[in-house]
Design an enzyme around this catalytic site. Structure first.
Site, PDB file in Angstrom:
ATOM      1  N   ASN A   9     -13.809  47.277  39.676  1.00 43.52           N
ATOM      2  CA  ASN A   9     -14.241  46.234  40.479  1.00 43.52           C
ATOM      3  C   ASN A   9     -13.848  44.932  39.749  1.00 43.52           C
ATOM      4  O   ASN A   9     -14.851  44.745  38.822  1.00 43.52           O
ATOM      5  CB  ASN A   9     -15.696  46.520  41.153  1.00 43.52           C
ATOM      6  CG  ASN A   9     -16.020  45.312  41.891  1.00 43.52           C
ATOM      7  OD1 ASN A   9     -15.124  44.306  42.272  1.00 43.52           O
ATOM      8  ND2 ASN A   9     -17.069  45.379  42.598  1.00 43.52           N
ATOM      9  N   TRP A  10     -12.981  44.120  39.767  1.00 44.04           N
ATOM     10  CA  TRP A  10     -13.013  43.086  38.871  1.00 44.04           C
ATOM     11  C   TRP A  10     -13.889  42.005  39.621  1.00 44.04           C
ATOM     12  O   TRP A  10     -14.170  40.772  38.724  1.00 44.04           O
ATOM     13  CB  TRP A  10     -11.428  42.562  39.055  1.00 44.04           C
ATOM     14  CG  TRP A  10     -10.502  43.525  38.261  1.00 44.04           C
ATOM     15  CD1 TRP A  10     -10.634  44.533  37.957  1.00 44.04           C
ATOM     16  CD2 TRP A  10      -9.105  42.945  38.055  1.00 44.04           C
ATOM     17  NE1 TRP A  10      -9.545  45.013  37.148  1.00 44.04           N
ATOM     18  CE2 TRP A  10      -8.436  44.125  37.225  1.00 44.04           C
ATOM     19  CE3 TRP A  10      -8.370  41.763  38.321  1.00 44.04           C
ATOM     20  CZ2 TRP A  10      -7.279  43.904  36.856  1.00 44.04           C
ATOM     21  CZ3 TRP A  10      -7.085  41.804  37.857  1.00 44.04           C
ATOM     22  CH2 TRP A  10      -6.490  42.807  37.390  1.00 44.04           C
ATOM     23  N   LYS A  11     -14.408  42.231  40.771  1.00 43.06           N
ATOM     24  CA  LYS A  11     -15.375  40.973  41.243  1.00 43.06           C
ATOM     25  C   LYS A  11     -14.595  39.597  41.272  1.00 43.06           C
ATOM     26  O   LYS A  11     -13.281  39.874  41.320  1.00 43.06           O
ATOM     27  CB  LYS A  11     -16.605  40.946  40.408  1.00 43.06           C
ATOM     28  CG  LYS A  11     -17.377  42.235  40.531  1.00 43.06           C
ATOM     29  CD  LYS A  11     -18.853  42.112  39.927  1.00 43.06           C
ATOM     30  CE  LYS A  11     -19.370  43.604  40.075  1.00 43.06           C
ATOM     31  NZ  LYS A  11     -21.011  43.928  39.599  1.00 43.06           N
ATOM     32  N   HIS A  94     -20.617  46.737  49.017  1.00 45.73           N
ATOM     33  CA  HIS A  94     -21.015  46.307  47.594  1.00 45.73           C
ATOM     34  C   HIS A  94     -22.475  45.578  47.713  1.00 45.73           C
ATOM     35  O   HIS A  94     -22.563  45.108  48.825  1.00 45.73           O
ATOM     36  CB  HIS A  94     -20.023  45.716  46.690  1.00 45.73           C
ATOM     37  CG  HIS A  94     -20.451  45.456  45.521  1.00 45.73           C
ATOM     38  ND1 HIS A  94     -21.585  44.711  44.909  1.00 45.73           N
ATOM     39  CD2 HIS A  94     -20.023  46.415  44.348  1.00 45.73           C
ATOM     40  CE1 HIS A  94     -21.422  44.911  43.182  1.00 45.73           C
ATOM     41  NE2 HIS A  94     -20.884  45.991  42.997  1.00 45.73           N
ATOM     42  N   GLU A  96     -23.916  43.232  46.254  1.00 50.77           N
ATOM     43  CA  GLU A  96     -23.321  41.691  46.264  1.00 50.77           C
ATOM     44  C   GLU A  96     -23.034  41.118  47.333  1.00 50.77           C
ATOM     45  O   GLU A  96     -23.491  40.171  47.897  1.00 50.77           O
ATOM     46  CB  GLU A  96     -22.271  41.356  45.086  1.00 50.77           C
ATOM     47  CG  GLU A  96     -22.945  41.751  43.638  1.00 50.77           C
ATOM     48  CD  GLU A  96     -21.999  41.862  42.635  1.00 50.77           C
ATOM     49  OE1 GLU A  96     -20.892  41.673  42.793  1.00 50.77           O
ATOM     50  OE2 GLU A  96     -22.535  42.556  41.457  1.00 50.77           O
ATOM     51  N   GLU A 165     -24.700  52.981  43.433  1.00 54.03           N
ATOM     52  CA  GLU A 165     -24.742  51.915  42.601  1.00 54.03           C
ATOM     53  C   GLU A 165     -26.110  51.236  42.636  1.00 54.03           C
ATOM     54  O   GLU A 165     -26.537  50.302  43.495  1.00 54.03           O
ATOM     55  CB  GLU A 165     -23.885  50.651  42.707  1.00 54.03           C
ATOM     56  CG  GLU A 165     -22.392  51.041  42.770  1.00 54.03           C
ATOM     57  CD  GLU A 165     -21.537  49.756  42.333  1.00 54.03           C
ATOM     58  OE1 GLU A 165     -20.847  49.895  41.127  1.00 54.03           O
ATOM     59  OE2 GLU A 165     -21.776  48.722  42.982  1.00 54.03           O
ATOM     60  N   GLY A 171     -24.495  45.172  36.174  1.00 55.01           N
ATOM     61  CA  GLY A 171     -24.560  43.947  35.118  1.00 55.01           C
ATOM     62  C   GLY A 171     -25.489  43.773  34.318  1.00 55.01           C
ATOM     63  O   GLY A 171     -25.561  42.659  33.566  1.00 55.01           O
ATOM     64  N   SER A 210     -23.286  49.250  35.101  1.00 49.25           N
ATOM     65  CA  SER A 210     -23.120  49.484  33.733  1.00 49.25           C
ATOM     66  C   SER A 210     -22.679  50.861  32.940  1.00 49.25           C
ATOM     67  O   SER A 210     -23.230  51.078  31.888  1.00 49.25           O
ATOM     68  CB  SER A 210     -24.846  49.134  32.798  1.00 49.25           C
ATOM     69  OG  SER A 210     -25.181  47.715  33.392  1.00 49.25           O
ATOM     70  N   GLY A 231     -17.647  47.663  36.823  1.00 45.57           N
ATOM     71  CA  GLY A 231     -17.598  46.136  36.919  1.00 45.57           C
ATOM     72  C   GLY A 231     -16.792  45.588  35.603  1.00 45.57           C
ATOM     73  O   GLY A 231     -15.967  45.627  35.484  1.00 45.57           O
ATOM     74  N   GLY A 232     -17.947  45.280  34.644  1.00 49.18           N
ATOM     75  CA  GLY A 232     -17.580  44.414  33.492  1.00 49.18           C
ATOM     76  C   GLY A 232     -16.729  45.225  32.630  1.00 49.18           C
ATOM     77  O   GLY A 232     -15.546  44.626  32.154  1.00 49.18           O
TER      78      GLY A 232
HETATM   79  P1  13P Z   1     -21.258  46.749  36.061  1.00 48.67           P
HETATM   80  O1  13P Z   1     -20.277  47.535  35.465  1.00 48.67           O
HETATM   81  O2  13P Z   1     -20.687  45.117  35.526  1.00 48.67           O
HETATM   82  O3  13P Z   1     -22.495  46.885  36.016  1.00 48.67           O
HETATM   83  O4  13P Z   1     -20.782  46.405  37.675  1.00 48.67           O
HETATM   84  C1  13P Z   1     -21.031  47.615  38.639  1.00 48.67           C
HETATM   85  C2  13P Z   1     -20.578  47.191  39.854  1.00 48.67           C
HETATM   86  O5  13P Z   1     -21.209  46.543  40.628  1.00 48.67           O
HETATM   87  C3  13P Z   1     -19.161  47.875  40.512  1.00 48.67           C
HETATM   88  O6  13P Z   1     -18.805  47.490  41.564  1.00 48.67           O
END
Ligand code: 13P
Length: 249
Positions: A9-11, A94, A96, A165, A171, A210, A231-232
């Site tokens: 997930n590149w966000k 998600h 967010e 999640e 994050g 994470s 994510g990251g």
């Molecule tokens: P991180 O891997 O950066 O914690 O993000 C997880 C995430 O929200 C994937 O959708």
């Protein structure tokens, strides 16, 4: 047998230049892995992603979509549009989007139905906040988030993917221990089984929060953890591919 799914997930990250290098590196490294790989990119980069990954083993997708078919929904992206760019997956619900855009579980259920109607595989996200975990309400929260989706698409459950999640792990560098994650994944599978026992065996439940190359092996070894939503670490090809590598038996 559920094939491991490693989804990035590149966000809201990337630009044409950095995407080109990342996509090229993921494409080049993907052959070595038995896991299914997918990158979920910002909508403006779908055309670039399609061109870069076409005829590779890596799939691509979006990070959200509208619950509506078409019309006066300024700023929204329709499922039909995602199909125009050959998306296979779409992340829905998600945390967010739930926390910053007021998405309810009922909204997520409608989007899930719409995604399936367009032949997209929804990756439906659920997860508790730290306060909810500390209050002992993790299982209640996750079940309440998932139930509207299960009811809305009961006859198509085997076509969805679920991502657990925990919000407090996203994050933050704090990961749920493999045991903590497994406990919730098992609960989600039980909930699925109560709705459709055949689907419960095939639906993949991803862990997100994470996930990194150094914790992926232990998380992915858990019986009900069928992959990761990253994510990251998905923004670095080497880390993303190392997580895929960690899933190899
Ligand atoms: P991180 O891997 O950066 O914690 O993000 C997880 C995430 O929200 C994937 O959708």
């Amino acid at each position: 047998m559920r094939r491991t799914l490693i989804a990035g997930n590149w966000k809201m990250n990337g630009d044409l230049v950095t995407n080109a290098a990342l996509l090229q590196a993921v494409r080049a490294g993907a052959q070595a892995h038995s896991a299914e790989l997918v990158v979920c990119v910002p909508a403006p980069y779908l055309a670039q992603t399609q061109a870069a990954l076409e005829s590779s083993s890596v799939a691509w997708g979006a990070q959200d979509m509208s619950a509506h078919e078409a019309g006066a929904y300024t700023g929204e992206v329709a499922g039909r549009m995602l199909k125009d760019f050959a998306c296979r997956y779409v992340i829905l619900g998600h945390s967010e989007r739930r926390s910053m855009h007021g998405e309810s579980s009922a909204d997520v259920a409608k989007k899930t139905k719409q995604a399936l109607a367009h032949g997209l595989t929804p990756i439906v996200c659920v997860g508790e906040t730290l306060a909810e975990r500390e209050a002992g309400s993790t299982s209640h929260v996750v079940q309440e988030q998932l139930q509207p989706v299960l009811s809305e698409v009961l006859d198509q459950l085997k076509h969805i993917v679920i991502a657990y999640e925990p919000v407090w792990a996203i994050g933050t560098g704090k990961t749920a221990t493999p045991e903590m994650a497994q406990e919730v994944h098992a609960l989600i599978r039980q909930q699925l089984a109560a709705a459709d026992s055949a689907a419960a065996n095939v639906v993949r439940i991803l862990y997100g929060g994470s996930m990194k190359p150094d914790n992926a092996v232990d998380l992915l070894a858990m019986p009900d953890i069928d992959g990761g939503l990253i994510g990251g670490a998905a923004l670095k090809a080497a880390d993303f591919l190392a997580i895929a590598q960690a899933s190899q038996p």
